[in-house]
Design a protein around this motif. Structure first.
Motif, PDB file in Angstrom:
ATOM      1  N   GLU A 185       0.554  -1.172  -0.611  1.00 59.20           N
ATOM      2  CA  GLU A 185      -0.473   0.001  -0.291  1.00 59.20           C
ATOM      3  C   GLU A 185       0.895   1.009   0.135  1.00 59.20           C
ATOM      4  O   GLU A 185       0.490   2.036  -0.399  1.00 59.20           O
ATOM      5  CB  GLU A 185      -1.131   0.175   1.210  1.00 59.20           C
ATOM      6  N   GLU A 211       2.201   1.812  -4.009  1.00 57.85           N
ATOM      7  CA  GLU A 211       0.831   2.060  -4.235  1.00 57.85           C
ATOM      8  C   GLU A 211       0.853   3.643  -3.789  1.00 57.85           C
ATOM      9  O   GLU A 211       0.115   4.592  -5.534  1.00 57.85           O
ATOM     10  CB  GLU A 211      -0.048   1.749  -4.286  1.00 57.85           C
ATOM     11  N   SER A 218       0.303   8.284  -5.894  1.00 57.49           N
ATOM     12  CA  SER A 218      -1.371   7.942  -5.956  1.00 57.49           C
ATOM     13  C   SER A 218      -1.307   9.870  -6.449  1.00 57.49           C
ATOM     14  O   SER A 218      -0.257  11.114  -5.346  1.00 57.49           O
ATOM     15  CB  SER A 218      -2.660   7.797  -5.325  1.00 57.49           C
TER      16      SER A 218
END
Length: 402
Positions: free
Chosen positions: A50, A53, A57
């Motif tokens: 996470e 990622e 973002s």
């Protein structure tokens, strides 16, 4: 491993509590339960996948701009500098300044400086190697980090105590005690402003091939840095270039005290220097988290994030996540490591990471080739294990290699 819990059941951390520790069982247990935790400043992302990622973002922007406001600091010299430096700028302004600064921090620039970094490391070790003990921060990490910075910027080494003292003081701005220390932080920024202005005027009159001369040239070209941008950028280099490297060297020594077999691998094979540094950066980073701010509402893995929310991406817990790194501990001969996030990621990836990697990769094999059987007998003092951490004092004992 549990993949998700309800929002109401998320773990909670008070990351402003001086006793909060990234390496605690509380944090490890929280990562087992959930990839996400709540904090008194928003959210914390705990797992490698996470963090990886979300760092990329577009729904998140750099989030450190609000750090002073979180702690009741809303004005002053530090506040104004912090709000306008590259760390917290976004959009076109960030891209333009970063593009102008990038050439000064290229891999080729770092490689050219490596022999000088090695020479400084050897000189510093010579001063204490026969004693069998040293205070690692004062005797090596701080003077090495600051003198390496002087090499990069083309400054006489005589300036290093002044730079180190003021960078140390500004470092308190990243602590939860920033409001208590703001008067001396402001004074340190002001003195660095004055110092930098003198440097700029010197380089205008007598340009060289150093970083400051190059930046001065950029400030005089068509697509240029303004005088304020130039000053702010150099002050950031003086602060960040010393503080982070000093802390990380201390954390690396702590890591190798705990992993003496890896220290011996490095002593036997200096070509492992880069791998040794990367493992230390991964498992014991000075930057314990990377801060982002939600710029527009979005949903991710069942959780709703609203604009303006602070999100801390925990580099420490992601770098030690068993899902990403199944083998416990460090191994400087491993060849399949996933990249860590100690230097951030996305558009806010640390500008100076090539230089930082070059100087620390020069220092570690020098230390390993000269010192063995490292130990810390006690008396060590540490910054809180959150935000940016590292040793304040780190007495070590050792044997001199024959």
């Amino acid at each position: 491993m549990t993949t998700s819990v309800t929002h109401q059941d998320l773990p909670y951390f008070d990351i402003a509590d001086p006793s909060f520790s990234m390496s605690s069982e509380q944090v490890r247990d929280a990562r087992e339960r959930s990839w996400l935790a709540k904090t008194n400043y928003g959210y914390a992302v705990l797992r490698y996948a996470e963090v990886s990622e979300l760092l990329k973002s577009p729904k998140l922007s750099q989030g450190s701009a609000k750090w002073p406001d979180h702690h009741g600091v809303h004005s002053g010299i530090f506040y104004e500098w912090w709000s306008k430096n590259l760390l917290v700028l976004e959009g076109d302004e960030h891209h333009r300044i970063r593009r102008l600064l990038n050439p000064a921090f290229s891999p080729s620039a770092a490689a050219r400086l490596t022999p000088e970094f090695i020479a400084v490391a050897e000189e510093l070790v010579d001063e204490f190697v026969d004693r069998g003990e040293c205070e690692f921060v004062a005797d090596f990490a701080e003077p090495f980090a600051t003198r390496a910075l002087c090499i990069m910027l083309g400054l006489p080494h005589e300036h290093w105590p002044f730079i180190a003292r003021h960078a140390n003081t500004i470092g308190y701005a990243l602590s939860i005690t920033v409001k208590e220390d703001i008067e001396r932080i402001d004074a340190a920024v002001k003195e660095l402003y004055d110092f930098v202005e003198e440097l700029i005027q010197e380089r205008i009159a007598n340009p060289g091939k150093d970083v400051i001369s190059r930046l001065v040239q950029f400030s005089e070209s068509g697509d240029k840095l303004s005088p304020e941008e130039l000053r702010n950028a150099i002050v950031l280099m003086l602060f960040g270039g010393m503080d982070t490297t000093r802390n990380q060297l201390g954390l690396a020594i702590q890591t190798f005290i705990r992993n003496p077999e890896e220290w011996e691998k490095l002593a036997a094979d200096p070509s492992l220097a880069t791998a040794a540094l990367e493992e230390a950066l991964r498992v014991n980073p000075t930057t314990r988290w990377v801060t982002r701010e939600v710029v527009e509402d979005f949903e991710y893995q069942g959780h709703q994030f609203t604009a303006g929310t602070t999100v801390h991406l925990f580099t420490y817990t992601s770098g030690n996540d068993p899902e990403a790194y199944p083998d416990a501990g460090i191994d400087i001969t491993a060849t399949d490591r996933k990249p860590h996030f100690t230097f951030g990621g996305g558009i806010h990836h640390c500008l100076g990471h090539y230089i930082a990697r070059a100087d620390m990769s020069a220092a570690l094999p020098v230390l390993a080739s000269r010192l063995k059987n490292l130990d810390c007998p006690g008396g060590d003092e540490w910054l809180p294990d959150s935000g940016n951490t590292g040793p304040v004092k780190l007495p070590i004992t050792f044997e001199k290699r024959k």
